[in-house]
Motif scaffolding. Structure first.
Motif, PDB file in Angstrom:
ATOM      1  N   GLN A 890       0.816  -1.218   0.000  1.00 40.18           N
ATOM      2  CA  GLN A 890       0.000   0.000   0.000  1.00 40.18           C
ATOM      3  C   GLN A 890       0.849   1.268   0.000  1.00 40.18           C
ATOM      4  OE1 GLN A 890      -2.057  -1.309   3.639  1.00 40.18           O
ATOM      5  NE2 GLN A 890      -3.980  -1.146   2.503  1.00 40.18           N
ATOM      6  N   GLY A 891       2.161   1.122  -0.070  1.00 44.42           N
ATOM      7  CA  GLY A 891       3.030   2.291  -0.059  1.00 44.42           C
ATOM      8  C   GLY A 891       3.175   2.942   1.303  1.00 44.42           C
ATOM      9  N   ARG A 892       2.791   2.252   2.355  1.00 47.30           N
ATOM     10  CA  ARG A 892       2.889   2.799   3.704  1.00 47.30           C
ATOM     11  C   ARG A 892       4.251   2.485   4.313  1.00 47.30           C
ATOM     12  NH1 ARG A 892      -2.454   3.364   6.341  1.00 47.30           N
ATOM     13  NH2 ARG A 892      -1.481   2.721   8.289  1.00 47.30           N
ATOM     14  N   THR A 893       4.719   3.349   5.174  1.00 46.00           N
ATOM     15  CA  THR A 893       5.979   3.138   5.889  1.00 46.00           C
ATOM     16  C   THR A 893       5.735   2.176   7.046  1.00 46.00           C
ATOM     17  OG1 THR A 893       6.690   5.380   5.346  1.00 46.00           O
ATOM     18  CG2 THR A 893       7.859   4.252   7.133  1.00 46.00           C
ATOM     19  N   GLN A 894       6.610   1.174   7.162  1.00 47.51           N
ATOM     20  CA  GLN A 894       6.454   0.218   8.246  1.00 47.51           C
ATOM     21  C   GLN A 894       6.810   0.868   9.579  1.00 47.51           C
ATOM     22  OE1 GLN A 894       8.479  -3.237   5.778  1.00 47.51           O
ATOM     23  NE2 GLN A 894       7.527  -4.104   7.608  1.00 47.51           N
ATOM     24  N   PRO A 895       6.040   0.582  10.621  1.00 49.29           N
ATOM     25  CA  PRO A 895       6.386   1.119  11.947  1.00 49.29           C
ATOM     26  C   PRO A 895       7.631   0.425  12.485  1.00 49.29           C
ATOM     27  CG  PRO A 895       4.606  -0.457  12.145  1.00 49.29           C
ATOM     28  CD  PRO A 895       4.851  -0.276  10.670  1.00 49.29           C
ATOM     29  N   SER A 896       8.136   0.907  13.598  1.00 46.51           N
ATOM     30  CA  SER A 896       9.295   0.291  14.235  1.00 46.51           C
ATOM     31  C   SER A 896       9.135   0.394  15.734  1.00 46.51           C
ATOM     32  CB  SER A 896      10.590   0.968  13.784  1.00 46.51           C
ATOM     33  OG  SER A 896      10.578   2.349  14.132  1.00 46.51           O
ATOM     34  N   PHE A 897       9.940  -0.370  16.462  1.00 45.34           N
ATOM     35  CA  PHE A 897       9.894  -0.284  17.924  1.00 45.34           C
ATOM     36  C   PHE A 897      11.244  -0.721  18.489  1.00 45.34           C
ATOM     37  CE2 PHE A 897       8.604  -4.607  16.977  1.00 45.34           C
ATOM     38  CZ  PHE A 897       9.130  -5.391  18.000  1.00 45.34           C
ATOM     39  N   ASN A 898      11.515  -0.272  19.689  1.00 40.73           N
ATOM     40  CA  ASN A 898      12.711  -0.668  20.425  1.00 40.73           C
ATOM     41  C   ASN A 898      12.295  -1.505  21.623  1.00 40.73           C
ATOM     42  OD1 ASN A 898      14.538   0.816  18.766  1.00 40.73           O
ATOM     43  ND2 ASN A 898      13.941   2.691  19.841  1.00 40.73           N
ATOM     44  N   ILE A 899      13.113  -2.490  21.929  1.00 40.13           N
ATOM     45  CA  ILE A 899      12.835  -3.381  23.066  1.00 40.13           C
ATOM     46  C   ILE A 899      14.165  -3.750  23.713  1.00 40.13           C
ATOM     47  CG2 ILE A 899      12.822  -5.416  21.554  1.00 40.13           C
ATOM     48  CD1 ILE A 899      10.726  -6.647  23.465  1.00 40.13           C
ATOM     49  N   SER A 900      14.189  -3.792  25.030  1.00 40.33           N
ATOM     50  CA  SER A 900      15.416  -4.154  25.732  1.00 40.33           C
ATOM     51  C   SER A 900      15.312  -5.515  26.396  1.00 40.33           C
ATOM     52  CB  SER A 900      15.760  -3.085  26.775  1.00 40.33           C
ATOM     53  OG  SER A 900      14.691  -2.925  27.697  1.00 40.33           O
ATOM     54  N   GLN A 901      14.139  -5.879  26.864  1.00 48.13           N
ATOM     55  CA  GLN A 901      13.960  -7.165  27.535  1.00 48.13           C
ATOM     56  C   GLN A 901      13.333  -8.158  26.549  1.00 48.13           C
ATOM     57  OE1 GLN A 901      11.750  -5.287  30.988  1.00 48.13           O
ATOM     58  NE2 GLN A 901      12.902  -6.853  32.109  1.00 48.13           N
ATOM     59  N   THR A 902      14.075  -9.187  26.228  1.00 46.55           N
ATOM     60  CA  THR A 902      13.587 -10.169  25.261  1.00 46.55           C
ATOM     61  C   THR A 902      13.426 -11.562  25.870  1.00 46.55           C
ATOM     62  OG1 THR A 902      15.840 -10.592  24.501  1.00 46.55           O
ATOM     63  CG2 THR A 902      14.563  -8.926  23.304  1.00 46.55           C
ATOM     64  N   ASP A 903      13.613 -11.690  27.161  1.00 52.64           N
ATOM     65  CA  ASP A 903      13.417 -12.977  27.839  1.00 52.64           C
ATOM     66  C   ASP A 903      12.269 -12.788  28.823  1.00 52.64           C
ATOM     67  OD1 ASP A 903      13.793 -15.592  28.455  1.00 52.64           O
ATOM     68  OD2 ASP A 903      15.849 -15.381  29.181  1.00 52.64           O
ATOM     69  N   TRP A 904      11.076 -13.254  28.428  1.00 48.69           N
ATOM     70  CA  TRP A 904       9.856 -12.927  29.154  1.00 48.69           C
ATOM     71  C   TRP A 904       9.394 -14.085  30.033  1.00 48.69           C
ATOM     72  CZ3 TRP A 904       6.004 -10.272  25.209  1.00 48.69           C
ATOM     73  CH2 TRP A 904       6.627  -9.133  24.670  1.00 48.69           C
ATOM     74  N   ALA A 905       8.922 -13.738  31.221  1.00 50.15           N
ATOM     75  CA  ALA A 905       8.257 -14.704  32.090  1.00 50.15           C
ATOM     76  C   ALA A 905       6.759 -14.640  31.848  1.00 50.15           C
ATOM     77  CB  ALA A 905       8.569 -14.394  33.552  1.00 50.15           C
ATOM     78  N   TYR A 906       6.089 -15.725  32.151  1.00 57.84           N
ATOM     79  CA  TYR A 906       4.639 -15.762  31.971  1.00 57.84           C
ATOM     80  C   TYR A 906       3.976 -14.710  32.846  1.00 57.84           C
ATOM     81  CZ  TYR A 906       5.238 -20.106  29.424  1.00 57.84           C
ATOM     82  OH  TYR A 906       5.614 -21.047  28.505  1.00 57.84           O
ATOM     83  N   GLY A 907       3.062 -13.952  32.237  1.00 58.04           N
ATOM     84  CA  GLY A 907       2.330 -12.931  32.957  1.00 58.04           C
ATOM     85  C   GLY A 907       3.109 -11.665  33.234  1.00 58.04           C
ATOM     86  N   GLY A 908       4.375 -11.594  32.800  1.00 61.25           N
ATOM     87  CA  GLY A 908       5.195 -10.422  33.049  1.00 61.25           C
ATOM     88  C   GLY A 908       4.813  -9.253  32.164  1.00 61.25           C
ATOM     89  N   SER A 909       5.302  -8.063  32.534  1.00 62.99           N
ATOM     90  CA  SER A 909       5.043  -6.832  31.778  1.00 62.99           C
ATOM     91  C   SER A 909       6.342  -6.328  31.180  1.00 62.99           C
ATOM     92  CB  SER A 909       4.431  -5.763  32.693  1.00 62.99           C
ATOM     93  OG  SER A 909       3.196  -6.194  33.221  1.00 62.99           O
ATOM     94  N   TYR A 910       6.302  -5.973  29.878  1.00 63.46           N
ATOM     95  CA  TYR A 910       7.532  -5.618  29.172  1.00 63.46           C
ATOM     96  C   TYR A 910       7.270  -4.415  28.280  1.00 63.46           C
ATOM     97  CZ  TYR A 910       8.712 -10.092  31.068  1.00 63.46           C
ATOM     98  OH  TYR A 910       8.926 -11.123  31.951  1.00 63.46           O
ATOM     99  N   ARG A 911       8.220  -3.447  28.373  1.00 63.53           N
ATOM    100  CA  ARG A 911       8.030  -2.185  27.683  1.00 63.53           C
ATOM    101  C   ARG A 911       8.681  -2.183  26.306  1.00 63.53           C
ATOM    102  NH1 ARG A 911       8.964   2.624  32.198  1.00 63.53           N
ATOM    103  NH2 ARG A 911       7.125   2.103  33.486  1.00 63.53           N
ATOM    104  N   ILE A 912       8.017  -1.500  25.399  1.00 61.27           N
ATOM    105  CA  ILE A 912       8.589  -1.198  24.091  1.00 61.27           C
ATOM    106  C   ILE A 912       8.319   0.274  23.803  1.00 61.27           C
ATOM    107  CG2 ILE A 912       8.314  -3.557  23.175  1.00 61.27           C
ATOM    108  CD1 ILE A 912       5.852  -2.545  21.639  1.00 61.27           C
ATOM    109  N   THR A 913       9.173   0.862  22.983  1.00 58.80           N
ATOM    110  CA  THR A 913       8.964   2.231  22.510  1.00 58.80           C
ATOM    111  C   THR A 913       8.660   2.165  21.031  1.00 58.80           C
ATOM    112  OG1 THR A 913      10.531   3.059  24.147  1.00 58.80           O
ATOM    113  CG2 THR A 913       9.956   4.528  22.333  1.00 58.80           C
ATOM    114  N   VAL A 914       7.550   2.742  20.614  1.00 61.24           N
ATOM    115  CA  VAL A 914       7.076   2.550  19.245  1.00 61.24           C
ATOM    116  C   VAL A 914       7.215   3.833  18.450  1.00 61.24           C
ATOM    117  CG1 VAL A 914       5.435   0.809  20.061  1.00 61.24           C
ATOM    118  CG2 VAL A 914       4.669   3.157  19.733  1.00 61.24           C
ATOM    119  N   ASN A 915       7.353   3.639  17.152  1.00 59.94           N
ATOM    120  CA  ASN A 915       7.403   4.756  16.202  1.00 59.94           C
ATOM    121  C   ASN A 915       6.395   4.469  15.105  1.00 59.94           C
ATOM    122  OD1 ASN A 915       8.080   6.997  14.702  1.00 59.94           O
ATOM    123  ND2 ASN A 915       9.966   6.099  13.861  1.00 59.94           N
TER     124      ASN A 915
END
Length: 1011
Positions: A890-915
């Motif tokens: 569709q000619g749209r720019t793909q979004p992006s995000f940054n993540i620092s924690q990539t080893d997740w526990a069940y039910g845990g909360s993990y932050r990302i920064t989106v663009n």
């Protein structure tokens, strides 16, 4: 003969032991005879075909032997009569012919299961089924209407009515009926008109009576029993001839047929075999035959022999007519009424003292003491299934080409309701019934394209075999019905995405895995490859596809991974595990690869394997693998090497201590060889779904006992025995799970084959829902060996495969070049969109794999399908394509995000920064696509999850899935979606490595990443 493919008038004649490629099994061969058949030179078995008593598939000479019928007797009889086909039916009947006519078609081998009366170790057809034999000779020219015989000139085809004959004098020629024998008989009786009907009936007359009139010559389409090169009328149709010379005398009545009675009185049999009793003299033919099953004429018939023949076929009524004809049934149909007893005055051919009916009169005997007479059948145009409407009687296509592509034959239970409901269940909005026993399904466009148009309602005159008060078509005439509404709607969006060439390949990959390093690992046949210098494994750097010399990195395997299984482990490195293989030690193989390096940077690791240290407990070819909720690996099924004995067991990796721990599964043993690469999925309960052949069940993950047997997967509209796993090979995925994960999890299976006829549907089920049932949705085209890739927006791309055949070398044809998109967010029956097409045939050993940028990598094809001259029809396909889904078109720019924690526990909360470039976080979505390995369309460990998340500004917090049942331990590609457009992914691990696979195997020649 073993490799013969011979087509005659629409029936494909196959040897009873077809030759399959080296990489496929031979399912459902015909039952072997207990001893070798002693047939004349050149004769061989051709399988099981359909037959219709009203219009025989073999219309030449025939005979019945209730005590001594064998295959040899029948074949020798037909051979002596110079016919090239012979068929045995109903244990005791023999038919001959030079062509397979009247819609005779291939039937399931198991339909021909009646033992011969003369040898119980031989099979002699079944109900409406012929065991067919062929001399190997080519057929003579097709039958034709003879223009003249001596001074007899053809007048063409005329209508006739059994209750009011066009030519009123029926006679039995001394020789089997042909144009010559019938005209000769009428000449000797002094009649100038002669007519042949139903292939074996002869009539004479002075004029055309009772409204007989010319009809299209094509209506007279039944070859004469006495001369297969000539037409002798058809159902209610006469080939009429006129004598143009001088007759020897005026008209005289014909002598009585059969037993030579000269006028002595005849009587009904008052003490027939118990429990049969005499039921009276009944009128036949006023509106059609009053009994639906007619046995071949028998010059030696008696009341007792007719009762015996009908009783042997479990009929409750037997009737004899015209001295030599025997009919069977359970009810009298077509408005039967009683006639005068004195009308049944013809002696039986085999006993001149017994009454065997008369002209258009039947002597009826009943086994139960009751006789039910039903009214004249009519077209069913009311009380139809909802939304169906009757459209009239229509013609088949030119030269008897079938209008509809899908045929069912119900010899005893055909009804309009059953036919319409069957067509509707499989997504077909048009239906037709023919010959009283045949149900056809298709589309309205089939009628427009093929039918010769409407036909008189009187042409559709055959009562339904399961509902004799309603009509089910006629000879080459369809009672036509249509569905008013939409059964399945295939979307045709303006944005259909596109295929693109990505890079030239080195091999034909049969197993594809995206690694944590962002590169794609390809495994191919090693030792059995078509490429002599291959190392069996290569890795593609997606950032270097414009630099062929550096894009590919050579890796190495030690044994042949041909048809192995694979998954991505939940250890710290996301190692790729490969199990099983081609033969010998490779079938025990356990191989590990630790992906390293990065974009533009080669890694240093290679595949590691040592079968003397690390191996499966059982050798496996075509196994499946699954990461269970506890983090250990389940390996299921396969065979003991290439085309070997079944391996109906499962086992766990790492192998538990304490000796052999593999478990035998009777359901795998029972369904081999059609259950290979079974579909395995962890359910939200932690239990395990297994789909194999056309069956499915739920297993306990600790004991592997069966908790629940699910309904069988629907097959095709014509066959419930069609399969979904190799070699029938469909593809299966889990449909998306959405937080809070309370909805039942569904499984989708698309494509497959009915032993060579590819399926055109997808089926889905929620296995753990109460009263779980399969829902069927029709696809726009047939597809066996499809591939299905989960996309980050929750849809599924369906590509590759063939429209005919099964999986294996040289066993499929007609590549399906059309991409489809399945969207489970849409209503059922509206979920499939038709996307773009490719020019590259992708058949056996092709795959579709989601890439980190949202494109789908399309690879492979190892068909080995040849042209008739032995040259390859399709290439060994090394080219790599990608499919650009609509969301990237569709000619749209793909979004992006940054993540620092990539080893997740069940039910845990993990932050990302989106663009985001087009929308806001209020319309954003987050998805997790499990890391997979795919082969033969089986995406092992596949799973799609839409987790809960919240956002504040451009910082979003994702809540990991709650437990290992919702999301078994493993790696996932994490995407965000800006409206429809996905980002590039980041790999995250969920649930850690509870089985400590990162510390396994503890041998010095294996690298261990830790947990």
């Amino acid at each position: 003969m073993a490799s013969l493919r011979y087509t005659l008038l629409g029936i494909s004649l196959l040897a009873s032991s077809p030759v399959y490629g080296s990489h496929v099994h031979t399912p459902f061969l015909h039952k072997h005879h207990a001893r070798a058949l002693d047939l004349p030179s050149g004769w061989s078995a051709q399988g099981c075909i359909t037959d219709n008593p009203a219009a025989r598939s073999l219309s030449g000479a025939s005979f019945v032997d209730t005590k001594n019928m064998t295959v040899e007797n029948c074949v020798n009889f037909c051979n002596s009569q110079k016919f090239i086909f012979a068929g045995v039916e109903f244990s005791q009947e023999c038919y001959c012919g030079d062509n397979v006519v009247n819609g005779g078609a291939n039937a399931t081998a198991s339909d021909c299961n009646d033992a011969c009366t003369g040898n119980s170790n031989e099979l002699c057809g079944g109900a409406g089924r012929l065991n067919l034999y062929w001399s190997g000779k080519q057929p003579p020219p097709p039958p034709a209407t003879v223009p003249s015989v001596g001074l007899w000139k053809s007048l063409g085809c005329y209508s006739d009515n059994g209750g009011a004959r066009t030519l009123t004098v029926q006679t039995t020629p001394s020789d089997p009926v042909s144009v010559e024998s019938c005209t000769g008989a009428c000449f000797n009786l002094g009649y100038p008109l002669a007519g042949m009907e139903f292939a074996q009936e002869c009539y004479c007359g002075l004029e055309f009576d009772n409204g007989g009139a010319p009809t299209p010559l094509a209506d007279c389409n039944m070859p004469c029993v006495g001369n297969g090169s000539e037409f002798c009328g058809g159902p209610n149709r006469l080939n009429v001839y006129n004598f143009t010379g001088t007759l020897p005398h005026g008209p005289v009545n014909p002598p009585p047929p059969g037993g030579g009675n000269t006028g002595a009185p005849v009587f009904p049999v008052t003490n027939p075999p118990s429990p049969w009793t005499y039921g009276g003299c009944w009128v036949d033919g006023a509106h059609g035959r009053v009994l639906s099953t007619e046995l071949p004429d028998n010059q030696n018939v008696t009341v007792e022999s007719c009762i015996s023949s009908c009783g042997a076929q479990n009929f409750t009524l037997a009737a004899i007519e015209f001295s030599v004809q025997c009919f069977c049934g359970n009810t009298l149909v077509n408005g039967a009424v009683k006639g005068a007893e004195s009308d049944c005055n013809m002696p039986c051919g085999g006993n001149a003292t017994e009454a065997c009916g008369g002209p258009n009169r039947v002597s009826v005997y009943t086994k139960t003491g009751n006789i039910t007479a039903l009214p004249v059948p009519v077209a069913q145009n009311t009380s139809l299934p909802t939304n169906w409407a009757y459209q009239g009687c229509i013609q088949e296509g030119e030269n008897a080409v079938r209008v509809f592509p899908h045929q069912l034959t119900w010899d005893t239970n055909a009804t309009v309701d059953a036919c319409l409901q069957q067509c509707q269940a499989f997504g077909y909005p048009a239906a037709g019934l023919e010959f009283g026993t045949q149900c056809f399904c298709g589309d309205v466009s089939d009628v427009t394209k093929t039918s010769l148009g409407t036909a008189p309602e009187t042409d559709c005159s055959f009562p339904c075999s399961g509902d004799p008060i309603h009509l089910c078509g006629g000879a080459l005439r369809l009672s036509y019905y249509t569905y008013n509404g939409n059964l399945d709607v295939w979307q045709k969006p303006a944005n259909i995405g596109r295929y693109e060439f990505l890079i030239g390949g080195l091999i034909v990959p049969l197993l594809v895995t995206v690694g944590l390093n962002g590169k794609v690992n390809f495994l191919e046949k090693f030792g059995t490859s078509e490429f002599t210098n291959t190392t069996g494994a290569y890795e593609l750097d997606l950032t270097l596809v414009d630099d062929f010399a550096h894009a590919w990195r050579e890796l190495h395997v030690k044994t042949d991974v041909f048809c192995s299984g694979a998954i991505v482990l939940p250890d710290k490195a996301g190692r790729q595990l490969n199990v099983g293989g081609w033969s010998l030690s490779s079938t025990f193989g356990v191989r590990l690869y630790w992906p390293d390096g990065g974009p533009g940077v080669n890694g240093t690791h290679d595949w590691q394997e040592n079968v003397d240290e690390l191996s499966l407990q059982r050798g496996r070819w075509y196994p499946s693998a699954l990461t269970m909720s506890n983090g250990s690996v389940l390996v299921v099924g396969g065979e003991q090497g290439s085309n070997g004995a079944p391996e109906p067991t499962l086992e766990i990796l790492p192998t538990p201590a304490g000796g052999p721990t593999f478990l035998f599964m009777d359901w795998l043993n029972r369904t081999d060889p059609n259950n290979l690469y079974p579909f395995l999925h962890v359910l939200p309960s932690g239990n395990i779904f297994v789909g194999y052949y056309n069956e499915a069940r739920i297993l306990n993950p600790k004991t592997f006992d069966t908790i629940k047997v699910l309904p069988n997967m629907p097959g095709s509209v014509t066959s419930f025995i069609a399969g979904r796993t190799y070699p029938m090979e469909g593809t299966a995925v889990l449909l998306p799970q959405h937080a809070p994960y309370t909805d039942p999890l569904e499984i989708l299976v698309c494509g497959g084959s009915d032993f060579g006829q590819a399926l055109d549907n997808c089926v889905s089920i929620a296995p753990e829902a109460p009263n779980a049932t399969w829902t069927l949705e029709r696809m726009p085209s047939k597809r066996v060996m499809p591939c299905m890739a989960a996309l980050p927006d929750g849809t599924y791309l369906i590509v590759n495969g063939a429209e005919q055949g099964v999986a294996g070398f040289g066993l499929a044809d007609f590549p399906n070049l059309q991409a489809l998109l399945y969207d489970p967010s849409q209503p059922l029956h509206q979920r499939i969109s038709i996307l773009n097409t490719t020019i590259v045939a992708r058949l056996y050993h092709s795959e579709a794999t989601l890439l980190p940028d949202g494109r789908v990598l399309i690879s492979g094809s190892d068909p080995q399908t040849n042209n008739d001259d032995g040259t390859p029809k399709f290439p060994e396909e090394t080219r790599i394509e990608v499919y650009i889904p609509p969301y990237l078109n569709q000619g749209r720019t793909q979004p992006s995000f940054n993540i620092s924690q990539t080893d997740w526990a069940y039910g845990g909360s993990y932050r990302i920064t989106v663009n985001l470039h087009h929308g806001t976080t209020s319309t954003m979505r987050v998805s997790l696509i499990a890391a997979t390995s795919s082969t033969h369309g089986n995406v092992m460990n596949g799973r799609t999850i839409f987790p809960a998340f919240t956002c504040s500004g451009n910082t979003c917090t994702i809540t990991a899935p709650p437990n290992a049942n919702v999301s078994p331990p493993g790696w996932h590609q994490l995407f965000i979606l800006d409206g429809p457009t996905p980002s590039f992914s980041h790999f995250v691990r969920i649930g850690g490595d509870p089985s400590r696979l990162g510390d396994w195997p503890n041998f010095p020649d294996f690298s261990l990443p830790g947990v």
